[in-house]
Design a protein around this motif. Structure first.
Motif, mmCIF file in Angstrom:
data_model
loop_
_atom_site.group_PDB
_atom_site.id
_atom_site.type_symbol
_atom_site.label_atom_id
_atom_site.label_comp_id
_atom_site.label_asym_id
_atom_site.label_seq_id
_atom_site.Cartn_x
_atom_site.Cartn_y
_atom_site.Cartn_z
ATOM 1 N N CYS A 125 -32.559 -83.306 -41.555
ATOM 2 C CA CYS A 125 -31.550 -83.467 -40.869
ATOM 3 C C CYS A 125 -30.233 -83.189 -41.269
ATOM 4 C CB CYS A 125 -31.674 -84.784 -40.031
ATOM 5 S SG CYS A 125 -32.710 -85.025 -38.647
ATOM 6 N N GLY A 126 -29.654 -84.450 -42.014
ATOM 7 C CA GLY A 126 -28.349 -84.045 -42.850
ATOM 8 C C GLY A 126 -28.714 -84.056 -44.324
ATOM 9 N N ALA A 127 -29.711 -83.617 -44.715
ATOM 10 C CA ALA A 127 -29.993 -83.355 -46.062
ATOM 11 C C ALA A 127 -30.084 -82.081 -46.574
ATOM 12 C CB ALA A 127 -31.533 -84.028 -46.499
ATOM 13 N N SER A 128 -29.582 -81.700 -47.521
ATOM 14 C CA SER A 128 -29.541 -80.200 -48.153
ATOM 15 C C SER A 128 -30.820 -79.914 -48.852
ATOM 16 C CB SER A 128 -28.478 -79.529 -48.994
ATOM 17 O OG SER A 128 -28.514 -80.462 -50.005
ATOM 18 N N ASP A 129 -31.860 -80.794 -49.224
ATOM 19 C CA ASP A 129 -32.677 -80.547 -50.143
ATOM 20 C C ASP A 129 -34.130 -80.598 -49.420
ATOM 21 O OD1 ASP A 129 -32.604 -83.238 -49.777
ATOM 22 O OD2 ASP A 129 -33.187 -83.831 -51.823
ATOM 23 N N VAL A 130 -34.233 -79.578 -48.376
ATOM 24 C CA VAL A 130 -35.517 -79.576 -47.509
ATOM 25 C C VAL A 130 -36.553 -78.999 -48.446
ATOM 26 C CG1 VAL A 130 -36.555 -78.547 -45.832
ATOM 27 C CG2 VAL A 130 -34.199 -79.468 -45.454
ATOM 28 N N ASP A 131 -37.640 -79.418 -48.497
ATOM 29 C CA ASP A 131 -38.732 -79.020 -49.300
ATOM 30 C C ASP A 131 -39.592 -77.916 -48.486
ATOM 31 O OD1 ASP A 131 -40.913 -78.365 -51.144
ATOM 32 O OD2 ASP A 131 -41.460 -80.711 -51.335
ATOM 33 N N VAL A 132 -38.837 -76.655 -48.442
ATOM 34 C CA VAL A 132 -39.371 -75.477 -47.464
ATOM 35 C C VAL A 132 -40.341 -75.199 -48.323
ATOM 36 C CG1 VAL A 132 -38.846 -73.038 -46.967
ATOM 37 C CG2 VAL A 132 -36.978 -74.830 -47.033
ATOM 38 N N ASP A 133 -40.569 -75.168 -49.602
ATOM 39 C CA ASP A 133 -42.035 -74.645 -50.044
ATOM 40 C C ASP A 133 -43.123 -75.387 -49.852
ATOM 41 O OD1 ASP A 133 -43.320 -72.768 -51.987
ATOM 42 O OD2 ASP A 133 -43.267 -74.792 -53.446
ATOM 43 N N ALA A 134 -43.014 -76.757 -49.697
ATOM 44 C CA ALA A 134 -44.253 -77.703 -49.472
ATOM 45 C C ALA A 134 -44.405 -77.542 -47.943
ATOM 46 C CB ALA A 134 -43.831 -79.191 -49.794
ATOM 47 N N TYR A 135 -43.498 -77.269 -47.097
ATOM 48 C CA TYR A 135 -44.036 -77.266 -45.738
ATOM 49 C C TYR A 135 -44.471 -75.631 -45.503
ATOM 50 C CZ TYR A 135 -41.875 -81.189 -43.661
ATOM 51 O OH TYR A 135 -41.541 -82.807 -43.595
ATOM 52 N N GLN A 136 -44.129 -74.598 -46.205
ATOM 53 C CA GLN A 136 -44.496 -73.361 -46.184
ATOM 54 C C GLN A 136 -46.176 -73.349 -46.459
ATOM 55 O OE1 GLN A 136 -42.734 -71.558 -44.365
ATOM 56 N NE2 GLN A 136 -43.682 -69.773 -44.674
ATOM 57 N N ARG A 137 -46.448 -73.987 -47.640
ATOM 58 C CA ARG A 137 -47.791 -74.132 -48.066
ATOM 59 C C ARG A 137 -48.560 -74.705 -47.058
ATOM 60 N NH1 ARG A 137 -45.379 -75.930 -52.820
ATOM 61 N NH2 ARG A 137 -46.098 -77.814 -52.638
ATOM 62 N N LEU A 138 -48.033 -75.994 -46.630
ATOM 63 C CA LEU A 138 -49.122 -76.581 -45.512
ATOM 64 C C LEU A 138 -49.108 -75.793 -44.500
ATOM 65 C CD1 LEU A 138 -50.195 -79.394 -44.576
ATOM 66 C CD2 LEU A 138 -47.677 -79.777 -43.837
ATOM 67 N N SER A 139 -48.219 -75.052 -43.894
ATOM 68 C CA SER A 139 -48.297 -74.315 -42.565
ATOM 69 C C SER A 139 -49.050 -73.087 -42.589
ATOM 70 C CB SER A 139 -47.001 -74.333 -42.072
ATOM 71 O OG SER A 139 -46.228 -73.513 -42.840
ATOM 72 N N LYS A 140 -49.020 -72.352 -43.723
ATOM 73 C CA LYS A 140 -49.962 -71.022 -43.780
ATOM 74 C C LYS A 140 -51.180 -71.226 -43.051
ATOM 75 C CE LYS A 140 -47.657 -68.755 -47.660
ATOM 76 N NZ LYS A 140 -46.679 -68.376 -46.723
ATOM 77 N N SER A 141 -51.887 -72.201 -43.280
ATOM 78 C CA SER A 141 -53.303 -72.390 -42.863
ATOM 79 C C SER A 141 -53.176 -72.595 -41.406
ATOM 80 C CB SER A 141 -53.962 -73.630 -43.207
ATOM 81 O OG SER A 141 -53.445 -74.751 -43.027
#
Length: 181
Positions: A125-141
């Motif tokens: 939402c209002g945070a600039s430190d979104v953990d894109v990498d963790a979500y990307q790893r999770l969502s690949k499957s």
């Protein structure tokens, strides 16, 4: 009629629905299904990040199966609508900027991905430190798309009106980390 199905928010004189009740989940699914049936939308966004209180204090993770049940119901209802109209009806969900934040709020996003209950994660939402990498790893499957987000309404004062160069760098960082959009 059912004040027991409400949770008072600590910072305001308003209440959220308690998703531990099947009647609450049914109501939400019925409302979203009605909207999706009435309008030719591509999908809906369920915002779980801006006011992430769905269960009584201290019970979020132990009640996570109720939020998962809600997404199962919603997916089933949306698949029926999609079948009737002959094209997909997507489910996007706005979640906290980290998987740890999801755990604190009772969101079992790993199960949602494994069971293909959602199509898009809108992270942060209002945070600039979104953990894109963790979500990307999770969502690949599960082939869930990742869309990091910046909420221009709720940032700190220092980030209200930065120059366009700031925003280009900001969003380019997420793109380089593997965000889908």
């Amino acid at each position: 009629k059912h004040p027991d199905r409400l949770i008072k928010l600590p910072w305001a004189n308003i209440h959220n629905w308690n998703f531990a009740y099947s009647a609450v989940r049914d109501l939400k699914v019925n409302i979203l299904s009605e909207v999706a049936s009435m309008y030719d939308v591509d999908g809906v966004q369920v915002d779980l990040a801006r006011t992430p209180i769905f269960f009584p204090e201290g019970t979020a993770w132990q009640n996570r199966h109720h939020l998962t049940a809600f997404f199962r119901q919603l997916r089933e209802a949306f698949q029926e609508i999609a079948h009737q109209r002959g094209r997909p009806l997507l489910i996007a969900v706005r979640v906290p900027e980290s998987l740890v934040g999801c755990t604190f709020d009772g969101m079992d996003v790993e199960t949602w991905v494994q069971e293909r209950l959602v199509d898009i994660f809108i992270t942060g939402c209002g945070a600039s430190d979104v953990d894109v990498d963790a979500y990307q790893r999770l969502s690949k499957s599960g082939n869930v798309r990742i869309y990091p987000s910046w909420d221009v309404i709720h940032p700190t004062d220092g980030y209200r009106q930065p120059p366009v160069e700031y925003w280009r760098g900001f969003y380019s960082k997420w793109w380089e980390l593997g965000a889908d959009g």
